[in-house]
Design a protein around this motif. Structure first.
Motif, PDB file in Angstrom:
ATOM      1  N   LEU A  59     -15.158  -9.397  21.653  1.00 57.09           N
ATOM      2  CA  LEU A  59     -13.953  -9.656  22.456  1.00 57.09           C
ATOM      3  C   LEU A  59     -14.214  -9.555  23.963  1.00 57.09           C
ATOM      4  N   PRO A  60     -14.898  -8.536  24.462  1.00 57.96           N
ATOM      5  CA  PRO A  60     -15.208  -8.511  25.901  1.00 57.96           C
ATOM      6  C   PRO A  60     -16.090  -9.689  26.335  1.00 57.96           C
ATOM      7  N   ALA A  61     -17.034 -10.070  25.423  1.00 53.75           N
ATOM      8  CA  ALA A  61     -17.913 -11.203  25.763  1.00 53.75           C
ATOM      9  C   ALA A  61     -17.119 -12.501  25.888  1.00 53.75           C
ATOM     10  N   TYR A  86      -9.621 -22.369  23.561  1.00 50.35           N
ATOM     11  CA  TYR A  86     -10.847 -22.643  22.818  1.00 50.35           C
ATOM     12  C   TYR A  86     -11.420 -21.366  22.193  1.00 50.35           C
ATOM     13  N   PHE A  87     -11.611 -20.340  23.037  1.00 54.30           N
ATOM     14  CA  PHE A  87     -12.355 -19.157  22.596  1.00 54.30           C
ATOM     15  C   PHE A  87     -11.495 -18.092  21.890  1.00 54.30           C
ATOM     16  N   LEU A  88     -10.210 -18.018  22.251  1.00 50.55           N
ATOM     17  CA  LEU A  88      -9.359 -16.998  21.648  1.00 50.55           C
ATOM     18  C   LEU A  88      -8.369 -17.586  20.648  1.00 50.55           C
ATOM     19  N   GLY A  89      -7.655 -18.644  21.049  1.00 54.83           N
ATOM     20  CA  GLY A  89      -6.641 -19.215  20.159  1.00 54.83           C
ATOM     21  C   GLY A  89      -7.242 -19.802  18.908  1.00 54.83           C
ATOM     22  N   PHE A  90      -8.267 -20.626  19.095  1.00 54.47           N
ATOM     23  CA  PHE A  90      -8.892 -21.274  17.941  1.00 54.47           C
ATOM     24  C   PHE A  90      -9.553 -20.232  17.026  1.00 54.47           C
ATOM     25  N   THR A  91     -10.431 -19.399  17.599  1.00 55.88           N
ATOM     26  CA  THR A  91     -11.148 -18.409  16.758  1.00 55.88           C
ATOM     27  C   THR A  91     -10.192 -17.365  16.174  1.00 55.88           C
ATOM     28  N   GLY A  92      -9.199 -16.947  16.982  1.00 50.98           N
ATOM     29  CA  GLY A  92      -8.240 -15.966  16.460  1.00 50.98           C
ATOM     30  C   GLY A  92      -7.452 -16.502  15.291  1.00 50.98           C
TER      31      GLY A  92
END
Length: 713
Positions: A59-61, A86-92
């Motif tokens: 998460l920090p990365a 991209y990095f949070l919404g999609f993966t989350g």
């Protein structure tokens, strides 16, 4: 959405909007990470990959990957939201949806029973779709892939804005999550119930249809002396019951038929503890009504049962005590009283006795036990145990030790045996008053019967009651004898006064008659016709004179001179006369003279006369021969006295005349063969020595006279 419907724009609004977006995606990512991690820990196929993706260090990365490029771009507020999607919404979204779907797959058996599995699938699919729609179809940008795959492309293809589909996904997520929460509420309730059951002081168990334990709470495991509930799983529930197995099985069968039932039973723990239970049985049903198991809730009622049992025992003790005292007050011979009491003892409910046994009375002089009451004993044992010396067999050991003797079966202490004797045990309880042994209570037990201290305590209490009864009866007998002696003394006194008057009145005339008769006999010749009549007058006058002398002794008008005597030596002087009379009659004489007797004061001639009179009566009572036993001993019944005992094996004295045999002129002999003064004279001689005379006789067995003489210093 605000921009889509033509809302106003500002830096502040865009900053707030992005902040809310970033925070919401951070929560979505963290939610997804936490959901998917248990799948890896339970051994999923792609464990390492899932652990890496769900690691908190990621998460920090990712946050750095969003913030740094956005700050380096020319438009932070445009670049940052796109990168966050991209990095949070999609993966989350993917992680959260995958986590729910993997949980549904792993817990499908449980979820099938709870009927919430489909809501996991709905919420998981909606989250994956939301991740794709929210994380890939971003606002248009001037970098790849935002310049190609964006919300505009979705609008041109579907003709509908992507935000509408995101909203539909959110509705699906929310609905699925709300329905999923039902299972967590149920799990919380089950956890609370489980905690309550586990911490309940009652014994709670689930029993299978085959009667084995499925689960048991901690209280049940501890009461059965197991380390924990897991040790009892699968064990036979009925096998733990030691009493009322039938009732337990019947209650279990009723529960399996759908009926509730209650039963009391006693179980045994692994280490032998015995516990009483009050158990309720209820069926455990499936949703379709089918019975799968039985719930048993039991409460330990051992303390209550013990109190109830003690109350019942106290009632029985009071009841039997009252019955014993009631029997003791009846005007019955002591053997009859003891027999009735013994039968009552055998009927006490809490005593596990065999219906047979006996009561013995002790003779402390001979140190022996005589059976005086019995019930249910075989004839051989009645004969063998009719008279037992102290120390022999179990009863003799109880008498000599003064303590209850227990035996679980025949052993080396059971010295009285006979052919065909069956295995059995005993309680032999001494009946005593202080240190004095009065008798022994003998009770039979089944072979292998365990020693029970409660039974022994009760029987010792009964023995104390018997001791009081025996002493009371003994005192009554002694009182009756004293009264009889007093009456006899008064009779003797009255007759004595009469005899003294008669003796004095006829003594002088007899002397004159005897003097003239003897003078004439000397003067006439043997062939004179008057010789025979004169000699007859002389003979009968001498006999009358002897009778007058006996009357004087009887009336105490003659003074008795006393001297210090060795009793055995004094009596030996009379034995030669007794032997001379006994031998022609076929009577054997046995001497049982105790040595080292203390010396007494008495009149040697009178004591010899008393012994001769008693011996003559005994010889007369054995016309066909028998045994005459003459003995002396230091009295055990009356400390401070010596005894002279004269015992025969004659026909005995009928009970109805035993009180009259010492009356003057009372005789059972033929006319002319007795004056009826023999025993009266013995009585007066003994009385003049401050002693007493007692009679013991049984028809067909013989008679014993006991002379008690005080020891004087």
């Amino acid at each position: 959405m605000w921009q889509l419907i033509g809302g106003w724009k500002s830096v502040v609004f865009d900053s707030l909007k992005y902040s809310f977006l970033l925070v919401s995606y951070l929560f979505l990512f963290e939610f997804g990470r936490r959901l998917v991690r248990p799948a890896a820990e339970s051994g999923a196929r792609f464990k390492k990959t899932i652990l890496f993706i769900s690691s908190w260090q990621l998460l920090p990365a990712i946050t750095a990957l969003i913030i740094i490029p956005a700050m380096l771009s020319s438009d932070f507020l445009k670049m940052a939201p796109i990168l966050s999607r991209y990095f949070l919404g999609f993966t989350g979204g993917i992680l959260a949806g995958a986590g729910l779907l993997l949980y549904a797959l792993r817990m499908r058996e449980m979820l099938r029973r709870t009927e919430v599995g489909k809501w996991f699938v709905l919420a998981g699919t909606a989250l994956v779709a939301y991740g794709i729609l929210g994380g890939l179809f971003v606002p248009p940008g001037d970098f790849f892939p935002a310049n190609r795959l964006n919300a505009g492309l979705f609008l041109s293809i579907t003709g509908l804005p992507v935000q509408l589909f995101r909203a539909l996904c959110a509705v699906g997520i929310a609905y699925g999550i709300v329905r999923i929460l039902n299972i967590f509420t149920r799990e919380i309730e089950e956890k609370i119930q489980s905690t309550l059951i586990e911490n309940s002081p009652d014994y709670i168990a689930v029993i299978s249809q085959k009667g084995g334990f499925i689960s048991v709470n901690r209280a049940g495991a501890l009461l059965h002396e197991f380390s924990g509930p897991w040790e009892m799983a699968g064990k036979d529930a009925v096998g733990t019951v030691i009493e009322n197995k039938a009732g337990f099985q019947e209650a279990l069968a009723k529960a399996l038929k759908g009926e509730n039932s209650v039963v009391e039973f006693r179980s045994t723990g692994k280490k032998g503890a015995k516990i009483w239970w009050n158990a309720g049985f209820s069926p455990v049903k499936e949703s379709d009504g089918g019975i799968i198991n039985v719930l048993c809730i039991s409460r330990d009622i051992t303390g209550y049962r013990e109190i109830s049992e003690q109350n019942r025992r106290n009632y029985e003790i009071q009841k039997i005590s009252n019955e014993i005292l009631g029997i003791a007050l009846k005007a019955l011979p002591l053997p009859e009283i003891l027999t009735r009491i013994f039968i009552n003892i055998l009927s006490v409910p809490f005593l596990t006795l065999e219906p047979r046994g006996a009561i013995f009375l002790a003779d402390n002089e001979t140190r022996s036990l005589a059976m005086v009451a019995q019930h249910g004993l075989a004839v051989p044992i009645q004969r063998a145990c009719s008279n037992l010396p102290f120390g022999r067999c179990l009863c003799g050991r109880a008498a000599i030790s003064g303590r209850t003797v227990y035996s679980g079966d025949l052993d080396e202490r059971h010295e009285v045996m006979y052919d065909g004797i069956s295995h059995h045990g005993h309680y032999c309880v001494p009946i005593k008053s202080g240190a004095e042994i009065l008798g022994v209570l003998n009770l039979y037990l089944k072979a292998g019967h365990k020693k029970n201290n409660d039974e022994i305590a009760f029987l010792e209490g009964v023995a104390n009651l018997l001791a009081g009864i025996i002493i009371r009866k003994r005192d009554e007998i002694e009182l009756k004898r004293s009264q009889e002696r007093l009456i006899q003394s008064e009779k003797m006194s009255a007759v004595g006064q009469l005899a003294a008057g008669v003796a004095h009145e006829i003594n002088n005339p007899l002397g004159i008659i005897l003097g003239f008769a003897q003078s004439l006999v000397k003067r006439i010749k043997e062939d004179d016709p008057m010789a025979m009549p004169l000699k007859s007058i002389e003979r009968e006058t001498v006999r009358c004179t002897a009778l007058v002398q006996d009357l004087l002794v009887f009336s105490r008008t003659s003074k008795i001179e006393e001297e210090q005597l060795d009793l055995n030596e004094a009596l030996n002087g009379a034995l030669s006369l007794i032997f001379a009379r006994a031998k022609p009659r076929g009577v054997e004489i046995l001497q049982e003279m105790s040595t080292d007797l203390p010396r007494i004061f008495g009149n040697k001639n009178k004591l010899q006369q008393a012994l001769i009179n008693l011996a003559n009566n005994a010889i007369d009572a054995m016309p066909e021969g028998g045994t005459l036993t003459i003995g002396t001993l230091l009295s055990g019944r009356r400390p401070g006295y010596v005894e002279i005992q004269v015992r025969d094996t004659g026909h005995g004295i009928p009970k109805k005349i035993q009180t009259r045999v010492m009356e003057p002129f009372f005789t059972t002999k033929e006319a002319g063969k007795g004056t009826g003064l023999g025993l009266s004279l013995v009585y007066e001689i003994v009385k003049s020595h401050n002693g007493s005379l007692e009679l013991e006789s049984e028809e067909g067995k013989g008679t014993r006279f006991i002379v008690f003489l005080p020891i004087k210093t």
